[in-house]
Design a protein around this motif. Structure first.
Motif, PDB file in Angstrom:
ATOM      1  N   GLU A  94       0.823  -1.211   0.000  1.00 48.80           N
ATOM      2  CA  GLU A  94       0.000   0.000   0.000  1.00 48.80           C
ATOM      3  C   GLU A  94       0.856   1.260   0.000  1.00 48.80           C
ATOM      4  OE1 GLU A  94      -2.888  -0.675   3.105  1.00 48.80           O
ATOM      5  OE2 GLU A  94      -3.708  -2.268   1.840  1.00 48.80           O
ATOM      6  N   ASP A  95       0.375   2.286  -0.647  1.00 48.70           N
ATOM      7  CA  ASP A  95       1.069   3.594  -0.729  1.00 48.70           C
ATOM      8  C   ASP A  95       2.403   3.537  -1.456  1.00 48.70           C
ATOM      9  OD1 ASP A  95      -0.951   4.336   1.019  1.00 48.70           O
ATOM     10  OD2 ASP A  95       0.342   3.929   2.752  1.00 48.70           O
ATOM     11  N   LYS A  96       2.705   2.482  -2.121  1.00 46.85           N
ATOM     12  CA  LYS A  96       4.002   2.424  -2.818  1.00 46.85           C
ATOM     13  C   LYS A  96       3.785   2.841  -4.267  1.00 46.85           C
ATOM     14  CE  LYS A  96       6.449   0.860   0.599  1.00 46.85           C
ATOM     15  NZ  LYS A  96       5.420   0.802   1.622  1.00 46.85           N
ATOM     16  N   THR A  97       4.685   3.712  -4.745  1.00 45.70           N
ATOM     17  CA  THR A  97       4.508   4.153  -6.134  1.00 45.70           C
ATOM     18  C   THR A  97       4.875   3.038  -7.113  1.00 45.70           C
ATOM     19  OG1 THR A  97       6.670   5.168  -5.906  1.00 45.70           O
ATOM     20  CG2 THR A  97       4.780   6.655  -5.866  1.00 45.70           C
ATOM     21  N   GLU A  98       5.872   2.245  -6.728  1.00 50.20           N
ATOM     22  CA  GLU A  98       6.311   1.197  -7.649  1.00 50.20           C
ATOM     23  C   GLU A  98       6.217  -0.170  -6.988  1.00 50.20           C
ATOM     24  OE1 GLU A  98       6.842   2.003 -10.605  1.00 50.20           O
ATOM     25  OE2 GLU A  98       7.370   4.124 -10.507  1.00 50.20           O
ATOM     26  N   ILE A  99       5.538  -1.092  -7.672  1.00 49.50           N
ATOM     27  CA  ILE A  99       5.534  -2.490  -7.230  1.00 49.50           C
ATOM     28  C   ILE A  99       5.971  -3.297  -8.445  1.00 49.50           C
ATOM     29  CG2 ILE A  99       4.190  -4.336  -6.161  1.00 49.50           C
ATOM     30  CD1 ILE A  99       2.185  -2.136  -5.333  1.00 49.50           C
ATOM     31  N   ARG A 100       7.188  -3.754  -8.403  1.00 44.07           N
ATOM     32  CA  ARG A 100       7.775  -4.396  -9.591  1.00 44.07           C
ATOM     33  C   ARG A 100       8.393  -5.729  -9.212  1.00 44.07           C
ATOM     34  NH1 ARG A 100       7.363  -0.657 -14.318  1.00 44.07           N
ATOM     35  NH2 ARG A 100       6.457   1.119 -13.253  1.00 44.07           N
ATOM     36  N   GLY A 101       8.534  -6.567 -10.195  1.00 48.48           N
ATOM     37  CA  GLY A 101       9.063  -7.879  -9.883  1.00 48.48           C
ATOM     38  C   GLY A 101       9.771  -8.552 -11.031  1.00 48.48           C
ATOM     39  N   LEU A 102      10.274  -9.742 -10.726  1.00 44.82           N
ATOM     40  CA  LEU A 102      10.951 -10.569 -11.728  1.00 44.82           C
ATOM     41  C   LEU A 102      10.350 -11.966 -11.662  1.00 44.82           C
ATOM     42  CD1 LEU A 102      14.679  -9.815 -10.777  1.00 44.82           C
ATOM     43  CD2 LEU A 102      13.484  -8.915 -12.792  1.00 44.82           C
ATOM     44  N   VAL A 103      10.104 -12.554 -12.817  1.00 45.55           N
ATOM     45  CA  VAL A 103       9.758 -13.969 -12.835  1.00 45.55           C
ATOM     46  C   VAL A 103      11.039 -14.701 -13.213  1.00 45.55           C
ATOM     47  CG1 VAL A 103       8.392 -15.761 -13.959  1.00 45.55           C
ATOM     48  CG2 VAL A 103       7.371 -13.513 -13.486  1.00 45.55           C
ATOM     49  N   VAL A 104      11.516 -15.516 -12.261  1.00 43.49           N
ATOM     50  CA  VAL A 104      12.809 -16.164 -12.469  1.00 43.49           C
ATOM     51  C   VAL A 104      12.562 -17.611 -12.877  1.00 43.49           C
ATOM     52  CG1 VAL A 104      15.080 -16.560 -11.468  1.00 43.49           C
ATOM     53  CG2 VAL A 104      13.641 -14.704 -10.591  1.00 43.49           C
ATOM     54  N   LYS A 105      12.819 -17.895 -14.132  1.00 38.84           N
ATOM     55  CA  LYS A 105      12.618 -19.266 -14.630  1.00 38.84           C
ATOM     56  C   LYS A 105      13.593 -20.196 -13.908  1.00 38.84           C
ATOM     57  CE  LYS A 105       9.454 -18.380 -17.405  1.00 38.84           C
ATOM     58  NZ  LYS A 105       8.182 -18.893 -16.986  1.00 38.84           N
ATOM     59  N   GLY A 106      13.090 -21.226 -13.307  1.00 36.39           N
ATOM     60  CA  GLY A 106      13.972 -22.158 -12.587  1.00 36.39           C
ATOM     61  C   GLY A 106      14.417 -21.617 -11.234  1.00 36.39           C
ATOM     62  N   GLY A 107      13.887 -20.447 -10.844  1.00 36.85           N
ATOM     63  CA  GLY A 107      14.313 -19.813  -9.591  1.00 36.85           C
ATOM     64  C   GLY A 107      13.759 -20.519  -8.357  1.00 36.85           C
ATOM     65  N   GLY A 108      12.872 -21.508  -8.565  1.00 39.68           N
ATOM     66  CA  GLY A 108      12.365 -22.304  -7.451  1.00 39.68           C
ATOM     67  C   GLY A 108      13.495 -22.977  -6.693  1.00 39.68           C
TER      68      GLY A 108
END
Ligand code: ASP
Length: 557
Positions: free
Chosen positions: A300-314
């Motif tokens: 909440e209240d964050k201007t940026e919510i960004r991420g990465l999908v890491v293939k095999g990152g499990g």
């Protein structure tokens, strides 16, 4: 040298690389910059051979013969032949070297830099330095063919900081006055355009007193170029031509040109850096809309919510992810939130995910989703993470991924002082459509700037320059630079200056990348350490009181 020499009497010069005493004969590997030759010495016929030592410089006379089948060595360029020696002369005796001079060297780098002339005898280092020569030769070939003129410009110049600190040189003749070592030929190459040379280049040494960093040297070499009557495309096409020629000449590879282009803004948003490594995907994604209705307090209240999908990152452990969480918090973000897709979703935001979201974000079994929230700091943070994940997971594909990054902002804010500074250098023309922001909102002004990036490294940087005095003065004003220091350029711009622009590919880095090496020190004959010391020369060093007196300098003890 191979079988065509069999039967010939020759003399060979070189250094003793290896000595083996076998069945009464002494086998020596004699090395020069082209190859290693096996020479065979019969101690009975040639007394004194037992005194031969590693790294002695010798001259061997003898007859070339074919090696017996069992002794051929396909890995050696001269592996089919050997020299049956009938006379040896030691031209230069070597002390016992401080480290074993061998390809797979064990000695630490400091010791090798202290005795760099011995380190330079090692085959991979010789190869790197000779490869550098080939690269420079190809560059010269291409530019000469394209009507560029090679012109040297002064190294001793006036202090005109271009973004780094100057190395200063005190004047003996003029008390209290100083020269500075050129940070680059920027000023002079612009003056050469005013002078009408149209196409200039120089293999230029640039001296910058910057804070130590792993991949930085106090002096570096660049192909400094400048062209008149050009726009961005002209300069970029010329630079692509250089790279294509160098690749063909030195690696025998065809490069696909033109290189792709990306705006600075997109590079930051998708890759978190202005030097994206495109050997793998894993773009930064915007997940704000996806988690909008989840009522997850950290978002909440964050201007940026960004991420990465890491293939095999499990495969990453909880411990690893926890440590990233701490790092994210230290860097001013709300932490790291992650989910793994296995049979179900697990992790700190596992419960926020469902098949729909996973489908939308293309998270498959075995993948990891990492999210952080905050302000624009999330971009560099995720950009670094992206590179770290790729190296952990071995995602780097072989090859060279070139990319132009364009339209950088001209100005940025210095975090320490809060003042505007030039993001590249201040001799850049603003984009015409952004000139209107110069007075009101300088951070919005993009420059006619272009950087060439390859595999995550900045290889070259350039721009279209100001050929109008008023504009150049205005830019100096915004970054609070004293225009009086640049009088020679400003004056020259009033005498029929042509539109011009240029670029400066950095040779050390280019050679390093093409040769597949990890450090620029490996491709510089006499590099300094990461802390700007010359271990071989013992510099920086003190000078005598008389030298200081001559220069009118009193040290503050
Ligand atoms: N002078 C710049 C530099 O040394 C390069 C350029 O803009 O041509 O980085």
């Amino acid at each position: 040298m191979q079988k065509d020499k069999v039967g010939q009497e020759i003399e060979a010069f070189g250094w003793v690389d290896r000595i083996r005493n076998l069945g009464g004969l002494v086998f020596v590997d004699l090395r020069d910059r082209t190859a290693t030759l096996q020479i065979i010495i019969d101690p009975k016929a040639i007394p004194g051979v037992n005194e031969l030592g590693l790294q002695d410089c010798i001259q061997a006379f003898g007859k070339v013969r074919e090696r017996p089948d069992a002794q051929r060595n396909p890995k050696m360029a001269t592996g089919e032949i050997e020299l049956e020696v009938n006379k040896i002369e030691v031209l230069g005796k070597s002390k016992v070297p401080p480290f074993v001079v061998e390809s797979d060297v064990k000695a630490n780098e400091d010791l090798r830099l202290r005795y760099r002339y011995l380190d330079l005898r090692r085959e991979p280092v010789q190869h790197a330095i000779m490869f550098r020569h080939q690269v420079i030769t190809a560059i010269r070939e291409y530019l000469n063919k394209n009507d560029f003129i090679e012109i040297e410009t002064p190294i001793l110049t006036r202090s005109m900081p271009e973004g780094a600190r100057d190395y200063l040189v005190p004047s003996r003749l003029y008390k209290g006055k100083f020269y500075a070592l050129a940070q680059s030929p920027q000023m002079y190459k612009q003056l050469l355009m005013v002078a009408g040379f149209e196409r200039y280049y120089q293999i230029a040494r640039c001296m910058r007193d910057e804070d130590p960093r792993h991949d930085r040297q106090p002096e570096h070499t660049q192909i400094d170029m400048e062209m008149s009557f050009v726009n961005e495309d002209d300069v970029m096409t010329m630079a692509e031509g250089i790279f294509a020629h160098v690749f063909k000449k030195t690696l025998g590879q065809e490069l696909n040109t033109p290189f792709p282009m990306m705006f600075y803004k997109d590079a930051i948003e998708k890759y978190g850096t202005d030097k994206p490594d495109l050997r793998f995907g894993m773009e930064i994604i915007d997940v704000k809309a996806v988690f909008k209705d989840k009522n997850f307090p950290p978002f909440e209240d964050k201007t940026e919510i960004r991420g990465l999908v890491v293939k095999g990152g499990g495969a990453f452990s909880r411990k690893t992810l926890d440590s990233l969480n701490d790092r994210a918090k230290e860097s001013g973000m709300s932490g790291i939130f992650w989910a793994k897709r296995e049979e179900k979703f697990s992790g700190s935001i596992g419960k926020l995910l469902d098949g729909g979201i996973a489908g939308q974000l293309q998270i498959e079994k075995g993948d990891l989703l990492v999210i952080t929230a905050g302000d624009k700091k999330v971009f560099p943070f995720l950009g670094n993470l992206r590179n770290e994940f790729a190296s952990e997971l071995g995602l780097y594909e072989k090859g060279f991924e070139f990319l132009w990054v364009c339209d950088f902002p001209i100005f940025e804010v210095d975090e320490k002082t809060g003042a505007f500074t030039a993001s590249h250098h201040i001799f850049t023309q603003p984009k015409p459509e952004d000139i209107k922001y110069l007075d009101t909102d300088p951070l919005k002004v993009r420059g006619r700037l272009y950087d060439l990036v390859c595999n995550g490294n900045e290889l070259a940087s350039g721009s279209i320059r100001n050929h109008n005095r008023q504009m150049q003065e205005k830019l100096f004003g915004i970054v609070n630079m004293d225009p009086k220091k640049y009088t020679m350029l400003l004056d020259a711009l009033e005498y029929g200056a042509p539109p011009h622009g240029g670029i400066a590919p950095g040779i050390d880095r280019i050679v390093m990348i093409l040769a597949g090496l990890k450090s620029i020190r490996e491709v510089i004959a006499f590099p300094k350490t990461t802390t700007a010391q010359g271990l071989m020369e013992g510099i920086p060093d003190q000078v005598t009181p008389q030298q200081l007196k001559d220069l009118h300098i009193k040290l503050d003890e």
